[in-house]
Design an enzyme around this catalytic site. Structure first.
Site: not given
Ligand code: SF4
Length: 343
Positions: A90, A103, A110, A114, A117, A160-161, A192, A215, A217, A334
């Site tokens: 995406e 974006c 990922c 988290c 997410c 993704g990270e 990010s 991030s 949180h 996400c």
């Molecule tokens: S918030 Fe970002 S790092 Fe965390 S699981 Fe979702 S995509 Fe991955």
């Protein structure tokens, strides 16, 4: 086979030299791909026919297939893109007063898991190449070219990270920055991260002045660990030290993302703890009232709660924005659109 979209201008020049061609052919190819958005060597009409034939034998140009565009209100468009191996990724196009922002995703799925997410739900599939990340922006550019606009800002904030796919993500930013392509300033790019401390320290040494967005949180380790498993590897203290180092090395302010989740991290006490934590950071806080996702019970806080949280930060002189929830009406939380496609 070499993916020509994966190469920086200097790499394309070297590639041409390796084929006993003048190096400027590399610049011509880069410009065809990244300025004229061409995806086949046949269309590169200022290259000799023999070179075009040779390139078709030994190289290709990644092109993601646009499966759908999901238009929302306020100029948001969510793209569902398909890779060569039939995976879905995406990207989101957002229109702000200061221009068009793309974006981009950096991985398919990922690993970070988290708990709030959607991207973590389906697990990790694979890393994206630099060429694939770049092509997300080029698919968006192709659309906005039609109304005379340009992608002017890049945020690596999709699925993704980015720092877990470090080299391709940073290379993609360098390709998008190249003058003979989209030429987007590094200052208009944001990386990010969920808090991969070694990646932040490495990024600080790259000499590319991108904005770092962390991030966060949660204001304490115990709350953060329930939301983000990465906190068991890198504590909040380590993360704050890395953020301070990034700011010192690059001169760039760090932004902190804070997803507000009802009864989890949204109390006045959490707001005071967050203010204490960030007092020395001179960073900016983006409060993001959570986009609910199907698989989780997390709820969005009430507007009164959001305002109270924000006010505490403001009174502590912490710059804060409550982010417009651009994605909510286009399934842009996400990973949501991708999962719908994959079902
Ligand atoms: S918030 Fe970002 S790092 Fe965390 S699981 Fe979702 S995509 Fe991955």
């Amino acid at each position: 086979m070499e993916d020509a979209k994966n190469l920086l201008p200097n790499e394309l020049r070297s590639f041409m030299v390796s084929l006993e061609q003048p190096s400027y052919r590399g610049d011509q190819i880069f410009s065809w791909i990244h300025k004229h958005l061409v995806c086949s060597f046949d269309e590169m009409t200022n290259l000799p026919l023999t070179l075009r034939q040779r390139l078709k034998e030994i190289a290709y140009i990644t092109r993601l297939n646009v499966r759908s565009r999901n238009e929302g209100k306020k100029g948001t468009v969510k793209y569902l893109l398909e890779t060569y191996d039939k995976n879905a990724i995406e990207a989101v196009r957002m229109e702000y007063q200061y221009g068009i922002t793309a974006c981009l995703s950096t991985q398919i799925g990922c690993k970070m898991a988290c708990s709030f997410c959607a991207s973590g739900v389906g697990g990790f599939v694979r890393n994206l190449s630099a060429g694939e990340i770049v092509d997300e922006a080029l698919r968006i550019q192709e659309d906005v070219t039609a109304f005379g606009a340009n992608v002017g800002n890049i945020v690596l904030m999709g699925t993704g990270e980015p720092l877990d796919n470090y080299e391709p993500s940073i290379k993609a930013l360098r390709i998008l920055n190249a003058k003979s392509g989209l030429g987007i300033s590094f200052r208009r790019m944001t990386v990010s991260t969920c808090g991969l401390v070694p990646g932040i320290l490495r990024l600080a040494e790259e000499e590319i002045p991108v904005t770092l967005s962390i991030s966060l949180h949660a204001p304490t380790d115990d709350v953060r660990e329930t939301l983000m498993p990465i906190n068991r590897r890198y504590s909040i203290v380590q993360l704050m030290d890395a953020a301070a180092y990034y700011r010192e090395r690059t001169g760039r302010r760090v932004t902190f993302e804070y997803a507000l989740i009802r009864d989890i991290n949204d109390s006045d006490r959490h707001a005071c703890q967050l203010a204490d934590l960030l007092r020395e950071q001179s960073g900016h806080v983006n409060l993001i009232p959570l986009n609910p996702i199907d698989e989780k019970d997390y709820m969005r806080p009430t507007t009164i709660r959001i305002n109270s949280f924000s006010k505490i930060l403001q009174e502590a002189s912490i710059p804060v924005t409550v982010r417009r929830n651009l994605g909510l009406d286009v399934n842009a939380a996400c990973g949501q659109l991708r999962r719908r496609y994959c079902r």
